[in-house]
Design an enzyme around this catalytic site. Structure first.
Site, PDB file in Angstrom:
ATOM      1  CB  SER A 125      -0.923   0.011   1.223  1.00  0.00           C
ATOM      2  OG  SER A 125      -1.899  -0.989   1.125  1.00  0.00           O
ATOM      3  CG  HIS A 185      -3.689  -7.888   5.198  1.00  0.00           C
ATOM      4  ND1 HIS A 185      -2.780  -8.516   4.379  1.00  0.00           N
ATOM      5  CD2 HIS A 185      -3.613  -6.561   4.896  1.00  0.00           C
ATOM      6  CE1 HIS A 185      -2.170  -7.612   3.620  1.00  0.00           C
ATOM      7  NE2 HIS A 185      -2.666  -6.416   3.908  1.00  0.00           N
TER       8      HIS A 185
END
EC number: 3.1.3.1
Length: 592
Positions: free
Chosen positions: A182, A419
């Protein structure tokens, strides 16, 4: 001689075909009459037998009939041509054949006409953008969007941004990895430059965790936030993660390692070399200090040794500051010294009571770590706000200027749920983002700012979520898709490529566990996966980008992710396009 000439004419006349009969008859009559008169003779008497009437001939009737049919057909052809090939910018002027079809066909024909009507009425908004709101769904890959759509609206529905008139795809690879993180993708989105994995705000000359290289200002990547501030615009960001987390950090920090959110996770060598953690850069560096609206979590990175609780736990994955800092107080003191109106808000009640119209700077820190998932939130005054709540309040503060604003909104908990392998939580967070996008559109429409604002919805990267098998239409997206033909064990519609405790084995049978024996719709259910690892890893697919409003048509195909920053820069005329010959040249190619 006269007799010979006359006979010759009569002979010629008798040999003529019917096709040219009328013209020759008239010529013959005139020539005979004139010849007789000139010789003192008498014209042929009317009592003589008439020649055959050509108008009653079969050939003439057939020719006229055929010509009439041909002319009618041509007229119809021209009418149809001009009806369909005329100005089709307005569907109301476009005709189409109404065909009676079976019901199972008619419904799709009608939908096709509806979608065609929208496409034909799409207009290109070429005006310069005054404002930009950029929504980023962290980890919101195409399969996540599809699954969330089905989860909320079933197969035939659409999420709010899927109704935007313009869209494209973004390639998410970073400078040194096919599958990114990210921090690197956020730097591409906000800074227009692809960088190395897990680095942010610095270019590809900075290897991961290399403090020395990150201190070189030539390696720093400036972002849309900085460009907007230079032009006097108001800026802000809202996130459901820590304000020092990877995506928001890329807006204001220049760091060689995304883990350096506070001093606690930095190597001593980096500290000695003078590298600042992300928290300090937010409060102490120029770009961070000038941000008008900062909202999210992350108190544990800004204030040392904070107290945790069941309702507000620490994020144990990330570490927390222990050096005695209180950056929230430092931020407040700095704003007081500047003499600007400011406020710190830390829960729902304080956010609701904020005097947004008379406040220029807001620091909203609502959690020690990340904010709660939307379905878990305490909605009382003591609880944490929703993404929609924060975003609308941010717009109210940013709107107190005639120079326009730039707001970045991150739905960060989509990624966190993925996740952990919790698909339902991820889909729920997409729906929370959907509600925020709807709320912003309603707000801007009420303010009459919708056409002058560029709205963008995209993702930074995908996840390895897959949609499997052949479940029936209308089936629960969280339910079963079918049974494995080799194992004889059912499997769910949603699975992951990699996951935390995702590959689940029945120890007695030494086969994959039967998910049908578990409530797969439970919030805590972990979808099965092909590969077990410490967490679900990112996917490398392209992500969608949707846009509406000023300059939104510039998203039109498959783009590099870094393209987004350049579109925003051009739309607002900031950064390289600020009063530049480049902007003027592009404006000539795409006149406003």
């Amino acid at each position: 001689m006269s007799s010979t000439a006359t006979n010759s004419n009569n002979t010629d006349h008798s040999k003529l075909s019917d096709v040219g009969l009328i013209e020759v008859q008239l010529d013959s009559l005139d020539s005979t009459h004139n010849f007789a008169a000139s010789n003192g003779g008498t014209p042929r008497s009317k009592t003589q037998p008439d020649q055959k009437n050509v108008f009653k001939s079969k050939v003439f009737i057939i020719a006229v009939s055929f010509s009439s049919v041909l002319m009618i057909a041509m007229c119809i052809g021209f009418l149809v041509h001009y009806e369909f090939a005329g100005d089709v910018s307005d569907m109301e002027t476009v005709a189409y054949w109404h065909v009676k079809l079976p019901e199972q066909q008619q419904v799709w024909y009608d939908r096709g006409i509806d979608e065609l009507r929208l496409a034909l009425n799409r207009e290109l908004n070429r005006r310069r953008a005054k404002n930009v709101v950029l929504f980023v769904g962290d980890g919101m890959g195409p399969n996540t969007v599809t699954a969330a759509r089905i989860y909320r609206y079933k197969e035939e529905g659409l999420l709010s941004w899927e109704r935007f008139p313009h869209m494209g795809l973004l390639k998410t690879y970073c400078a040194d990895k096919q599958v990114p993180d990210s921090f690197s993708t956020a730097t591409a989105l906000f800074g227009g430059v692809k960088v190395n994995y897990e680095t942010g705000g610095v270019d590809a000359n900075v290897p991961l965790a290399n403090c020395t290289a990150s201190l070189n200002e030539k390696n720093h990547v400036q972002t849309i936030l900085n460009w907007a501030q230079v032009d006097g615009m108001r800026t802000g960001f809202v996130t459901t993660t820590r304000v020092t987390h990877a995506t928001p950090a890329a807006l204001y920090a220049h760091v060689a390692d995304r883990r350096w959110e506070s001093e606690a996770t930095m190597p001593s060598e980096a500290l000695q070399q003078g590298c600042l953690d992300i928290g300090r850069q937010l409060v102490q560096h120029a770009t961070g200090r000038q941000i008008n609206v900062i909202m999210g979590g992350g108190r544990q990175m800004l204030v040392s040794n904070v107290t945790d609780s069941a309702s507000d736990p620490l994020d144990t994955w990330a570490g927390h500051s222990t050096d005695g800092r209180n950056l929230i107080k430092d931020w407040t003191d700095y704003k007081a010294d500047q003499g600007v109106s400011h406020a710190v808000v830390q829960n729902n009640g304080e956010l609701r009571q904020l005097d947004a119209q008379n406040t220029d700077y807001v620091l909203g820190i609502f959690a020690n770590g990340h904010l709660k998932y939307d379905h878990e939130r305490d909605q009382s005054d003591a609880g944490m706000p929703s993404l929609s709540n924060m975003t609308i309040r941010a717009l109210e503060v940013l709107g107190n200027s005639d120079k326009g604003y730039l707001l970045v909104v991150e739905a960060g908990m989509i990624d966190q749920a993925h996740h952990r392998g919790n698909a339902r939580k991820a889909l729920s967070e997409v729906i929370a983002l959907n509600e925020a996008v709807q709320a912003v559109q309603a707000y801007l429409k009420k303010k009459d700012q919708l056409d002058e604002t560029l709205l963008i919805v995209t993702a930074d990267h995908a996840h390895s979520l897959t949609i499997n098998g052949h479940p029936d239409r209308g089936a629960d997206i969280l339910g079963m898709a079918g049974t494995s033909k080799t194992e004889g064990t059912p499997y769910t519609t949603l699975t992951y490529g990699t996951s935390y405790e995702g590959f689940q084995v029945d120890a007695e049978r030494m086969q994959r566990k039967n998910p049908a024996l578990t409530d797969t719709t439970d919030w805590e259910y972990t979808q099965q996966a092909a590969i077990n690892t410490n967490e679900n890893l990112h996917g490398g697919s392209d992500v969608t980008i949707h846009a509406r409003g000023a300059m939104s048509y510039l998203f039109h195909g498959v783009h590099e992710q870094s393209y987004v920053a350049h579109v925003i820069s051009y739309a607002l005329r900031i950064g390289r396009f600020r009063d530049s010959t480049i902007a003027e040249s592009l404006a000539e190619l795409m006149p406003l």
